[in-house]
Scaffold this active site. Structure first.
Site, PDB file in Angstrom:
ATOM      1  N   PRO A  64       0.811  -1.211   0.000  1.00  0.00           N
ATOM      2  CA  PRO A  64       0.000   0.000   0.000  1.00  0.00           C
ATOM      3  C   PRO A  64       0.850   1.270   0.000  1.00  0.00           C
ATOM      4  O   PRO A  64       1.373   1.677   1.016  1.00  0.00           O
ATOM      5  CB  PRO A  64      -0.810  -0.110   1.287  1.00  0.00           C
ATOM      6  CG  PRO A  64      -0.595  -1.478   1.806  1.00  0.00           C
ATOM      7  CD  PRO A  64       0.700  -1.952   1.245  1.00  0.00           C
ATOM      8  N   GLU A  65       0.993   1.856  -1.156  1.00  0.00           N
ATOM      9  CA  GLU A  65       1.572   3.186  -1.257  1.00  0.00           C
ATOM     10  C   GLU A  65       0.408   4.127  -1.557  1.00  0.00           C
ATOM     11  O   GLU A  65      -0.749   3.707  -1.495  1.00  0.00           O
ATOM     12  CB  GLU A  65       2.654   3.222  -2.346  1.00  0.00           C
ATOM     13  CG  GLU A  65       3.789   2.241  -2.050  1.00  0.00           C
ATOM     14  CD  GLU A  65       4.968   2.332  -3.001  1.00  0.00           C
ATOM     15  OE1 GLU A  65       5.138   3.389  -3.632  1.00  0.00           O
ATOM     16  OE2 GLU A  65       5.715   1.345  -3.118  1.00  0.00           O
ATOM     17  N   HIS A  67      -5.842 -13.313  11.194  1.00  0.00           N
ATOM     18  CA  HIS A  67      -5.301 -11.954  11.133  1.00  0.00           C
ATOM     19  C   HIS A  67      -6.376 -10.888  10.955  1.00  0.00           C
ATOM     20  O   HIS A  67      -6.083  -9.772  10.557  1.00  0.00           O
ATOM     21  CB  HIS A  67      -4.269 -11.850  10.012  1.00  0.00           C
ATOM     22  CG  HIS A  67      -3.171 -12.854  10.136  1.00  0.00           C
ATOM     23  ND1 HIS A  67      -2.304 -12.866  11.206  1.00  0.00           N
ATOM     24  CD2 HIS A  67      -2.800 -13.889   9.352  1.00  0.00           C
ATOM     25  CE1 HIS A  67      -1.444 -13.868  11.064  1.00  0.00           C
ATOM     26  NE2 HIS A  67      -1.727 -14.507   9.950  1.00  0.00           N
ATOM     27  N   ARG A 117       0.980  -9.030   8.884  1.00  0.00           N
ATOM     28  CA  ARG A 117       2.277  -8.634   9.459  1.00  0.00           C
ATOM     29  C   ARG A 117       2.168  -7.601  10.569  1.00  0.00           C
ATOM     30  O   ARG A 117       3.150  -7.287  11.218  1.00  0.00           O
ATOM     31  CB  ARG A 117       3.200  -8.116   8.361  1.00  0.00           C
ATOM     32  CG  ARG A 117       3.586  -9.239   7.447  1.00  0.00           C
ATOM     33  CD  ARG A 117       4.570  -8.796   6.395  1.00  0.00           C
ATOM     34  NE  ARG A 117       4.445  -9.687   5.260  1.00  0.00           N
ATOM     35  CZ  ARG A 117       5.099  -9.563   4.131  1.00  0.00           C
ATOM     36  NH1 ARG A 117       5.938  -8.557   3.973  1.00  0.00           N
ATOM     37  NH2 ARG A 117       4.937 -10.405   3.168  1.00  0.00           N
ATOM     38  N   ARG A 124      20.133  18.330   0.961  1.00  0.00           N
ATOM     39  CA  ARG A 124      20.009  16.928   1.378  1.00  0.00           C
ATOM     40  C   ARG A 124      21.180  16.123   0.820  1.00  0.00           C
ATOM     41  O   ARG A 124      21.369  16.028  -0.387  1.00  0.00           O
ATOM     42  CB  ARG A 124      18.681  16.330   0.881  1.00  0.00           C
ATOM     43  CG  ARG A 124      17.443  17.025   1.431  1.00  0.00           C
ATOM     44  CD  ARG A 124      17.229  16.764   2.895  1.00  0.00           C
ATOM     45  NE  ARG A 124      16.983  15.360   3.200  1.00  0.00           N
ATOM     46  CZ  ARG A 124      15.799  14.772   3.097  1.00  0.00           C
ATOM     47  NH1 ARG A 124      14.763  15.439   2.686  1.00  0.00           N
ATOM     48  NH2 ARG A 124      15.673  13.492   3.415  1.00  0.00           N
TER      49      ARG A 124
END
Length: 301
Positions: free
Chosen positions: A28-29, A119, A138, A181
């Site tokens: 899931p992005e 789950h 997870r 950066r």
DNA sequence: CTATCCACCTGGCGGC
DNA sequence: TGCCGCCAGGTGGATA
């Protein structure tokens, strides 16, 4: 038979309906989270939560005390998204913060609700007799509570950078975030405070599309390149979103199962395959900050 | 402050 | 066939 989720639920046509997909290459992005939000929207908005069942003490973080109790009897006003977080706004001012982690997904159950599996951690049962079930093998996902007032300053959300699909995001915003950066552009884009919602897959895909090597230092990317990169990030995300959207709207099978997203990745997980742009180099797989990166050594420089 | 590293967790897969 | 060990991923917190 192509129907929308809302229709299927109303007709009680849907037995099991997977919004997110247990597909190995579809973590899931941003596009996947947005697709889940859009899938849940028609069945949850305006509905009262008749019960909330929580089956364990926590996921990545503990559930707040009285999580279920605080939500029971309340009405969901609307669902929004910030980066990879789904925000469930509750009438009265509470907000449920939901993150799908790596393996989290939602299932809409409209009839013949099966017993929860191993789950299945949370059920949201609504006044239209629909259960939205959260499953996360997870347990990297999380659910917590805040308020409308506390949303902007919430620990999980306050440091998140601009949403690449928002109107106020452009190449200047991104260029600003890259100034000084000293990490690779790959690592910088993965950092949620640079830009919100990109994960390992779409960072590799966006860099490939823009022809920028993931090894370049973030501050060395020129203005022209940032402009191109910005455009490519948006394109990649929108294409993934369109694929998800078409899964929701067009690929509903008679058994209620959702069609899978198509994996049209050009480099991600394509290690050692021939690049389909230059048709010469082989896609390289490397590690950056412990994460795998895929790129074409000829097309990206 | 910035950058790096690790813990968290389990299903899936390669190797033996 | 079965078992072992490694790997994948997002994120926050600890460490340098």
């Amino acid at each position: 038979m192509d129907r929308t989720i809302a229709e299927l639920v109303r007709l009680r046509y849907v037995n099991l309906y997977c919004i997110n997909i247990k597909c190995k290459r579809n973590m899931p992005e941003l596009p996947e989270v947005e697709t889940v939000r859009r899938g849940l929207q028609p069945v949850l908005e305006g509905q009262k939560l008749t019960s909330v069942v929580v089956r364990r003490s926590g996921l990545r973080i503990p559930f707040p005390k009285d999580f279920a109790k605080k939500l029971t009897g309340k009405t969901i006003s609307h669902l929004t998204r910030r980066a990879k977080y789904i925000l469930m706004h509750i009438e009265g001012g509470d907000v449920v913060i939901i993150h799908l982690g790596m393996s989290g997904h939602m299932t809409i159950l409209a009839k013949n609700i099966p017993k929860p599996g191993k789950h299945d951690h949370v059920d949201f049962c609504t006044s239209n007799a629909v259960t939205v079930r959260f499953n996360d093998p997870r347990r990297f996902g999380l659910m917590t509570l805040t308020t409308e007032k506390g949303l902007e300053t919430h620990k999980l959300l306050k440091n998140i950078g601009p949403d690449p699909l928002a109107n106020n995001f452009n190449h200047i915003t991104l260029a600003d975030a890259l100034v000084g950066r000293k990490v690779s552009i790959k690592v910088a884009l993965l950092d949620q405070k640079t830009i919100a919602g990109l994960g390992n897959i779409y960072v590799s895909e966006s860099l490939f599309r823009s022809g920028i090597s993931p090894l370049r230092l973030a501050h060395s990317i020129s203005g022209v390149e940032v402009e191109e990169l910005t455009k490519c990030i948006r394109e990649v995300l929108i294409e993934a979103l369109d694929a998800g959207g078409s899964s929701l709207n067009d690929h509903v099978k008679p058994d209620g199962k959702l069609g899978y997203f198509q994996n049209n990745f050009k480099v991600y997980s394509k290690g050692d395959e021939t690049c389909n742009r230059c048709l010469r180099a082989r896609i390289k797989k490397i590690k950056q900050s412990g994460r795998s990166t895929f790129y074409c050594p000829i097309c990206q420089s």
